[in-house]
Design a protein around this motif. Structure first.
Motif, PDB file in Angstrom:
ATOM      1  N   HIS A 545     -48.116 103.594  -2.495  1.00  0.00           N
ATOM      2  CA  HIS A 545     -48.928 103.575  -1.283  1.00  0.00           C
ATOM      3  C   HIS A 545     -48.037 103.239  -0.084  1.00  0.00           C
ATOM      4  O   HIS A 545     -47.232 102.306  -0.159  1.00  0.00           O
ATOM      5  N   ALA A 580     -60.815  97.765   2.938  1.00  0.00           N
ATOM      6  CA  ALA A 580     -60.582  99.206   2.813  1.00  0.00           C
ATOM      7  C   ALA A 580     -59.254  99.454   2.097  1.00  0.00           C
ATOM      8  O   ALA A 580     -59.149 100.311   1.202  1.00  0.00           O
ATOM      9  N   LEU A 581     -58.259  98.669   2.451  1.00  0.00           N
ATOM     10  CA  LEU A 581     -56.950  98.841   1.817  1.00  0.00           C
ATOM     11  C   LEU A 581     -57.030  98.471   0.329  1.00  0.00           C
ATOM     12  O   LEU A 581     -56.443  99.136  -0.526  1.00  0.00           O
ATOM     13  N   GLU A 584     -58.396 101.322  -1.429  1.00  0.00           N
ATOM     14  CA  GLU A 584     -57.383 102.385  -1.526  1.00  0.00           C
ATOM     15  C   GLU A 584     -56.373 102.109  -2.631  1.00  0.00           C
ATOM     16  O   GLU A 584     -55.950 103.002  -3.358  1.00  0.00           O
ATOM     17  N   LEU A 585     -55.979 100.849  -2.754  1.00  0.00           N
ATOM     18  CA  LEU A 585     -54.979 100.502  -3.770  1.00  0.00           C
ATOM     19  C   LEU A 585     -55.552 100.653  -5.174  1.00  0.00           C
ATOM     20  O   LEU A 585     -54.876 101.133  -6.087  1.00  0.00           O
ATOM     21  N   GLN A 587     -57.858 102.700  -6.009  1.00  0.00           N
ATOM     22  CA  GLN A 587     -57.950 104.141  -6.226  1.00  0.00           C
ATOM     23  C   GLN A 587     -56.569 104.719  -6.549  1.00  0.00           C
ATOM     24  O   GLN A 587     -56.420 105.596  -7.396  1.00  0.00           O
ATOM     25  N   GLN A 588     -55.574 104.186  -5.864  1.00  0.00           N
ATOM     26  CA  GLN A 588     -54.200 104.650  -6.083  1.00  0.00           C
ATOM     27  C   GLN A 588     -53.794 104.513  -7.559  1.00  0.00           C
ATOM     28  O   GLN A 588     -53.227 105.417  -8.163  1.00  0.00           O
ATOM     29  N   THR A 591     -55.628 106.994  -9.721  1.00  0.00           N
ATOM     30  CA  THR A 591     -55.082 108.337  -9.586  1.00  0.00           C
ATOM     31  C   THR A 591     -53.767 108.481 -10.342  1.00  0.00           C
ATOM     32  O   THR A 591     -53.519 109.498 -10.981  1.00  0.00           O
TER      33      THR A 591
END
Ligand code: 6R9
Length: 654
Positions: A545, A580-581, A584-585, A587-588, A591
């Protein structure tokens, strides 16, 4: 050594189990002694559990320094023949090989006889041949827990192709890495999977994986009928492609040391390793460990709840049971869908005799209360097994008392992807059980505990009690032969910590009764719900990220999962932590690896504790994640000792 905590009291062998066992305590002593003093004779005898096209004359042929492992090296055989054909030839074609229980209780159950399985496997094998798959080719299998997954594996074994099964919960990125690493030109997948009422976009994940690596063909099995993309010239529907193939396909004669499969597993460093198993030794190992470990008798229904994407699924959903002519149950779903009684419903419905599952599932179901269990008729059960991680005595007792009604043995089985099959266990009916301990070494296994310097503390042959790092000093037929394409990494990972010994990465205790109790990993591998995860893998995913500067990942005790994932993250200059971050992490990681690797906690910190030479002090991070602030040890070598207070405050806040 006298300072070890006392062992759990032994639970006696149930009379029924003792009366029927293939192996009494006395026989165990005799066979074990022979297996270590005269392994050639012992393993020549065990090799008769499988049919050989050419009987091996050489049995053991290995050294751990240099590392070269061979068993039965001049033997010729085919594992698919032993798992399927020979049972039909022996007149057992009508016997049920696979019972399929779908995700949803009202879905369609299937019973597949050995004769039907043979026909399915031949059709599948001929379809692979039609696509151009040849002996030695690597074939990636990305399937849900449906019989076609097992059929695909058996079809590969039949034609001598090397399967690499990728767990259906892994991400496109993980599939991509595995396809590339073994140079696989072929992918087999289903349109979609079903788990806990949700669809898993298997084909779409493969499409994403193939954006960056080319393969010759993708073979797609229609399972849910969901809407998927088919790429002209590359993707083929199994039903269409197999429609006109022949109904004969001889089993390819395989040398015992020809590769059988690659299975990727996490280690303490770098990318997952492609652990390679070969045909002969693996066949004999899974056939004999299944026979003795579960004290198997023909006609019994065996249910191993593992996914075929893990080694437990390879050895004890597919190859061990089928080589023994057993009925193996494949369950597509999860323990708690649609409700927490699903396992017990399945046991009752199919009259399961042997249930083999993981402590994480046992703990999760135990938490929901006994009513879910007691409303079913579980009288068919005659053996319960556990695998994947240490089972805590409390969960052991619940499994024994509430599921087994105190009348059947509970066996704990310690082993690894690299060991091919069960290594340490309490043979049912032979030995009293010790809650929390795997038990005694299987035939031929010579465990040893060493200290950090490699000094031997205790081994099976000398006896005595100690705690240390678990090594195995002599090879066994089911041992992995190498890391695919990287033998040096195989040597580095397993044979260089303690030269001349296979180092398991696990800590262990042995007591004076001869019970071996695994205490958990001693390397940077964590065990989340029985799934191995390298902390380095999760860290690499996080630092991808662009706002992340550095990450350090450790395990911490988790009531259900055994261990949870705790990630310390530092952000690039000028970036502020936010929800939010955080999302995102998470989700990272999903993925890059898959949902099973999602951190339970992400702890933003301005810096990581490091030594003056710049090494991250993981010991401290581990203690803080464990909420164990009193024993942080020496923090004076830290470049910035004040950092620790901030980390502790951050931990207390969550
Ligand atoms: C079969 C499998 C291997 C690691 C292993 C150990 C842990 C497995 C265990 C156990 C205590 C048991 N492990 N079984 N720990 N008691 N009965 O799980 O293979 O996925 O390669 O994991 O799992 O730490 O080293 P794999």
């Amino acid at each position: 050594m006298t300072d070890l905590p006392p062992s759990e009291p032994l639970v006696p062998v149930p009379a029924d189990a003792a009366a029927r066992t293939h192996c009494t305590a006395v026989e165990y002593e005799k066979l074990y002694a022979q297996s270590v003093t005269d392994p050639d004779t012992f393993w020549a005898e065990q090799s008769k559990r499988v049919d050989w096209i050419k009987t091996p004359t050489k049995i053991a042929g290995w050294t751990f320094d240099p590392v070269e492992i061979k068993w039965y090296e001049d033997g010729v055989l085919n594992l698919c023949h032993n798992a399927v054909d020979r049972h039909v030839a022996a007149g057992h074609g009508d016997r049920i090989a696979i019972i399929f229980e779908p995700d949803a209780p009202n879905g369609e159950t299937r019973h597949i006889s050995y004769a039907a399985l043979l026909a399915d496997v031949i059709r599948f094998a001929n379809t692979l041949k039609k696509m151009g798959v040849q002996k030695g080719d690597r074939v990636t299998i990305y399937m849900p827990m449906i019989p076609e997954g097992a059929v695909a594996m058996l079809a590969c074994a039949r034609i001598g192709a090397v399967h690499s099964v990728v767990f259906g919960g892994f991400s496109p990125e993980a599939i991509h890495g595995r396809i590339e690493d073994c140079g696989s030109d072929w992918v087999i997948c289903a349109d979609e999977g079903l788990r806990g009422g949700k669809t898993v976009p298997l084909k779409a994940n493969v499409d994403k994986a193939l954006e960056r690596v080319d393969v010759k063909a993708v073979l797609v099995i229609a399972h849910t009928g969901g809407d998927i993309m088919m790429k002209e010239g590359r993707d083929h529907w199994y039903d269409a492609l197999s429609a006109d193939v022949g109904d004969e396909c001889p089993c390819e004669p395989m040398n015992a040391e020809d590769p059988l499969f690659i299975l990727y597993t996490s280690g303490s460093t770098g990318k997952p390793k492609g652990v390679l198993h070969t045909v002969g030794g693996y066949s004999v190992w899974t056939a004999s460990t299944f026979y003795y470990g579960f004290d198997y008798r023909p006609g019994e229904i065996f249910w191993c709840t593992a996914d075929i994407g893990w080694v437990t699924g390879h050895s004890y959903v597919v190859y061990g049971p089928l080589q023994n002519g057993a009925t193996t149950l494949m369950f597509e779903g999860v323990p708690n869908y649609p409700d927490h009684d699903r396992f017990w419903q399945v046991v009752d419905k199919h009259r399961v005799n042997i249930l083999y599952t993981a402590p994480t599932a046992i703990r999760a179901l135990m938490r929901e209360g006994d009513d879910y269990v007691t409303r079913y008729d579980l009288s068919s059960i005659r053996l319960l097994g556990s695998v994947g991680e240490p089972i805590n005595p409390e969960a052991w007792r619940w499994y024994h008392q509430i599921v087994g009604k105190g009348r059947v043995p509970v066996i704990d089985t310690w082993w690894q992807t690299e060991t091919g099959g069960i290594m340490i266990t309490t043979l049912p009916g032979a030995h009293p059980m010790q809650p929390g301990s795997a038990g005694k070494p299987f035939f031929g296994i010579r465990p040893e505990l060493v200290d950090a310097e490699g000094k031997t503390l205790v081994c099976e042959q000398t006896g005595g009690a100690a705690e240390g790092n678990l090594c195995i000093t002599h090879s066994w037929p089911g041992q992995a032969r190498t890391v695919y394409g990287d033998h040096d990494r195989f040597i580095q990972t397993y044979f260089s910590t303690y030269r001349g010994k296979y180092f398991t990465g696990d800590g262990c205790r042995r007591d004076t009764d001869g019970y071996w109790r695994i205490t958990g990993r001693v390397d940077d591998v964590i065990n989340v719900s029985g799934h191995r995860m390298g902390t380095a893998e999760v860290e690499s995913a996080l630092v991808l990220h662009d706002k992340v500067a550095e990450a350090a990942v450790v395990g911490f005790p988790h009531d259900i999962k055994g261990q949870g994932i705790y990630a310390y993250v530092t952000l690039n200059a000028g970036i502020e932590p936010s929800d939010a971050l955080l999302a995102e992490l998470r989700q990272q990681v999903r993925t890059e690896i898959g949902p099973i690797a999602t951190p339970d906690h992400i702890h933003f910190t301005p810096a990581l504790p490091k030594t003056r030479s710049g090494k991250i002090m993981r010991r401290i991070l581990r203690k803080i994640a464990e909420n164990d602030f009193g024993s942080l040890g020496d923090t004076s070598t830290l470049a910035d000792p004040t950092l620790v207070d901030g980390l502790i405050a951050g931990r207390k806040n969550r």
